[in-house]
Design an enzyme around this catalytic site. Structure first.
Site, PDB file in Angstrom:
ATOM      1  N   ARG A 217       0.840  -1.214   0.000  1.00  0.00           N
ATOM      2  CA  ARG A 217       0.000   0.000   0.000  1.00  0.00           C
ATOM      3  C   ARG A 217       0.872   1.261   0.000  1.00  0.00           C
ATOM      4  O   ARG A 217       0.554   2.248  -0.659  1.00  0.00           O
ATOM      5  CB  ARG A 217      -0.933   0.006   1.217  1.00  0.00           C
ATOM      6  CG  ARG A 217      -2.111  -0.928   1.072  1.00  0.00           C
ATOM      7  CD  ARG A 217      -3.100  -0.785   2.202  1.00  0.00           C
ATOM      8  NE  ARG A 217      -3.930   0.405   2.099  1.00  0.00           N
ATOM      9  CZ  ARG A 217      -4.718   0.845   3.080  1.00  0.00           C
ATOM     10  NH1 ARG A 217      -4.776   0.200   4.229  1.00  0.00           N
ATOM     11  NH2 ARG A 217      -5.449   1.924   2.930  1.00  0.00           N
TER      12      ARG A 217
ATOM     13  N   VAL B 202      -5.664   7.230   4.864  1.00  0.00           N
ATOM     14  CA  VAL B 202      -4.340   7.054   5.463  1.00  0.00           C
ATOM     15  C   VAL B 202      -3.239   7.333   4.446  1.00  0.00           C
ATOM     16  O   VAL B 202      -2.075   7.076   4.696  1.00  0.00           O
ATOM     17  CB  VAL B 202      -4.198   5.614   6.040  1.00  0.00           C
ATOM     18  CG1 VAL B 202      -5.155   5.414   7.205  1.00  0.00           C
ATOM     19  CG2 VAL B 202      -4.424   4.530   4.976  1.00  0.00           C
TER      20      VAL B 202
ATOM     21  N   HIS C 179      -7.739   7.593  11.198  1.00  0.00           N
ATOM     22  CA  HIS C 179      -7.363   6.172  11.080  1.00  0.00           C
ATOM     23  C   HIS C 179      -5.863   5.984  10.902  1.00  0.00           C
ATOM     24  O   HIS C 179      -5.425   4.926  10.468  1.00  0.00           O
ATOM     25  CB  HIS C 179      -8.143   5.518   9.934  1.00  0.00           C
ATOM     26  CG  HIS C 179      -9.620   5.422  10.215  1.00  0.00           C
ATOM     27  ND1 HIS C 179     -10.570   5.152   9.259  1.00  0.00           N
ATOM     28  CD2 HIS C 179     -10.310   5.562  11.380  1.00  0.00           C
ATOM     29  CE1 HIS C 179     -11.782   5.141   9.816  1.00  0.00           C
ATOM     30  NE2 HIS C 179     -11.644   5.397  11.092  1.00  0.00           N
TER      31      HIS C 179
ATOM     32  N   CYS D 146       8.801   0.844  22.637  1.00  0.00           N
ATOM     33  CA  CYS D 146       8.956   2.174  23.261  1.00  0.00           C
ATOM     34  C   CYS D 146       7.804   3.109  22.895  1.00  0.00           C
ATOM     35  O   CYS D 146       7.688   4.194  23.450  1.00  0.00           O
ATOM     36  CB  CYS D 146      10.303   2.800  22.906  1.00  0.00           C
ATOM     37  SG  CYS D 146      10.456   3.312  21.190  1.00  0.00           S
TER      38      CYS D 146
HETATM   39  P1  OAD Z   1     -15.746   3.368   1.446  1.00  0.00           P
HETATM   40  O1  OAD Z   1     -15.056   2.525   0.447  1.00  0.00           O
HETATM   41  O2  OAD Z   1     -16.622   2.714   2.433  1.00  0.00           O
HETATM   42  O3  OAD Z   1     -16.671   4.432   0.692  1.00  0.00           O
HETATM   43  C1  OAD Z   1     -16.189   5.207  -0.364  1.00  0.00           C
HETATM   44  C2  OAD Z   1     -17.281   6.171  -0.747  1.00  0.00           C
HETATM   45  O4  OAD Z   1     -16.757   7.032  -1.737  1.00  0.00           O
HETATM   46  C3  OAD Z   1     -18.538   5.523  -1.322  1.00  0.00           C
HETATM   47  O5  OAD Z   1     -19.677   6.091  -0.689  1.00  0.00           O
HETATM   48  C4  OAD Z   1     -18.480   5.898  -2.809  1.00  0.00           C
HETATM   49  O6  OAD Z   1     -19.780   6.107  -3.364  1.00  0.00           O
HETATM   50  C5  OAD Z   1     -17.736   7.212  -2.754  1.00  0.00           C
HETATM   51  N1  OAD Z   1     -16.983   7.556  -3.973  1.00  0.00           N
HETATM   52  C6  OAD Z   1     -16.283   6.739  -4.787  1.00  0.00           C
HETATM   53  N2  OAD Z   1     -15.697   7.449  -5.768  1.00  0.00           N
HETATM   54  C7  OAD Z   1     -16.024   8.757  -5.567  1.00  0.00           C
HETATM   55  C8  OAD Z   1     -15.724   9.978  -6.223  1.00  0.00           C
HETATM   56  N3  OAD Z   1     -14.964  10.015  -7.313  1.00  0.00           N
HETATM   57  N4  OAD Z   1     -16.241  11.144  -5.721  1.00  0.00           N
HETATM   58  C9  OAD Z   1     -17.033  11.123  -4.614  1.00  0.00           C
HETATM   59  N5  OAD Z   1     -17.349   9.988  -3.940  1.00  0.00           N
HETATM   60  C10 OAD Z   1     -16.858   8.826  -4.409  1.00  0.00           C
HETATM   61  O7  OAD Z   1     -14.626   4.273   2.140  1.00  0.00           O
HETATM   62  P2  OAD Z   1     -14.697   5.066   3.529  1.00  0.00           P
HETATM   63  O8  OAD Z   1     -16.043   5.625   3.780  1.00  0.00           O
HETATM   64  O9  OAD Z   1     -13.544   5.982   3.543  1.00  0.00           O
HETATM   65  O10 OAD Z   1     -11.037   2.138   7.851  1.00  0.00           O
HETATM   66  O11 OAD Z   1     -14.405   3.878   4.546  1.00  0.00           O
HETATM   67  C11 OAD Z   1     -14.261   4.177   5.896  1.00  0.00           C
HETATM   68  C12 OAD Z   1     -13.255   3.275   6.530  1.00  0.00           C
HETATM   69  O12 OAD Z   1     -13.550   1.919   6.227  1.00  0.00           O
HETATM   70  C13 OAD Z   1     -11.853   3.443   6.029  1.00  0.00           C
HETATM   71  O13 OAD Z   1     -11.168   4.520   6.614  1.00  0.00           O
HETATM   72  C14 OAD Z   1     -11.217   2.151   6.420  1.00  0.00           C
HETATM   73  C15 OAD Z   1     -12.322   1.213   5.994  1.00  0.00           C
HETATM   74  O14 OAD Z   1     -12.415   0.049   6.643  1.00  0.00           O
HETATM   75  C16 OAD Z   1      -9.880   1.744   8.382  1.00  0.00           C
HETATM   76  O15 OAD Z   1      -8.916   1.446   7.718  1.00  0.00           O
HETATM   77  C17 OAD Z   1      -9.889   1.711   9.884  1.00  0.00           C
END
Ligand code: OAD
Length: 253
Positions: free
Chosen positions: A74, A109, A125, A136
């Site tokens: 990543r 991240v 996150h 440490c």
């Molecule tokens: P998701 O993958 O759950 O959601 C991504 C969102 O972005 C969806 O609602 C899509 O519709 C939208 N999307 C995709 N392309 C887009 C674009 N070009 N413009 C606008 N919107 C777009 O990702 P997160 O909500 O970030 O946690 O997920 C939250 C957390 O779940 C992450 O931080 C991660 C994951 O598990 C950890 O790593 C702890």
């Protein structure tokens, strides 16, 4: 552009122009146009791995080498991508409003907000760029320089782990407190590119619209390709890719 979207853009621009304080919540969708895959579009797999194998304390205890290989990959992927117009627009907005009236809370991240010039960023996150020593406790910004194997702490030789919040772990307390405060005090919240299903991050939207606030509810603007769990709380919906920035043109930013 549909009449609905034109009207929503006009209303959103008006709200932002008058905002006393803005809190932005971003998710993987903001980085999608840079080529960073989102989470929920990937059938529960990251680079072919089950999320619980590479993003949980149990996965780490079972196989730290597998976890590090995943994060090495990543990290290497992030060296190949650049911020897109959505990241840049948010950075310009911070300059316009001033960092004391602007807080960007991100679940991402990848560090691309900062590369684009955002300064007041709260990383809920963690970051792919940082490591944390299991002995440490020192947290070090390693940038994106290549690492191999299971790296060791240069100070105490302890085992390093990625400074990422895994499933089942607490968010960094100071960062979370600052994010809660920004959500409670903002007059406008901009929710961009998140499915709003992962808590506690998604709970910031409920805080902005009322939970525990002294002030009147904040106005929530949602920018996403589709409806999400945040949509019922949002006052204004801007459906479209976040890198498409007619909103910012309207604001003259
Ligand atoms: P998701 O993958 O759950 O959601 C991504 C969102 O972005 C969806 O609602 C899509 O519709 C939208 N999307 C995709 N392309 C887009 C674009 N070009 N413009 C606008 N919107 C777009 O990702 P997160 O909500 O970030 O946690 O997920 C939250 C957390 O779940 C992450 O931080 C991660 C994951 O598990 C950890 O790593 C702890």
């Amino acid at each position: 552009m549909s009449d609905d979207l034109t009207e929503a853009l006009d209303r959103a621009a008006e709200q932002l122009r008058d905002a006393r304080s803005v809190c932005v919540l971003t998710g993987a969708g903001v980085s999608a146009e840079s080529g960073v895959p989102t989470f929920r579009a990937s059938d529960g797999l990251w680079e072919g791995h089950r999320i619980e194998d590479v993003a949980s304390p149990q996965g780490w205890n079972r196989n730290p080498q597998l976890v590090w290989d995943f994060y090495h990959l990543r990290r290497a992927n992030v060296t190949q991508v650049q911020p897109n117009p959505g990241h840049h627009a948010l950075a310009r907005m911070e300059q316009h409003w001033g960092s004391d009236r602007w807080t960007l809370v991100t679940q991402n991240v990848d560090g691309l907000h900062q590369v684009a010039g955002s300064r007041h960023v709260l990383e809920l996150h963690g970051s792919l760029r940082r490591t944390r020593c299991l002995d440490c406790g020192e947290i070090v910004d390693q940038g994106l320089k290549p690492m191999t194997g299971i790296p060791n702490c240069p100070d105490c030789q302890g085992i390093l782990r990625p400074d990422i919040v895994w499933f089942g772990e607490m968010l960094p307390p100071d960062t979370w407190r600052a994010a809660e405060r920004a959500a409670r005090e903002c007059t406008v919240m901009l929710v961009v590119g998140t499915s709003a299903v992962v808590y506690p991050a998604a709970g910031l939207i409920a805080i902005a619209v009322g939970e525990g606030r002294k002030h009147p509810p904040g106005i929530v603007l949602e920018c996403n390709l589709t409806e999400t769990d945040a949509s019922t709380l949002a006052d204004i919906h801007l459906f479209g890719p976040s890198g498409d920035t007619p909103l910012f043109e309207r604001l003259g930013i």
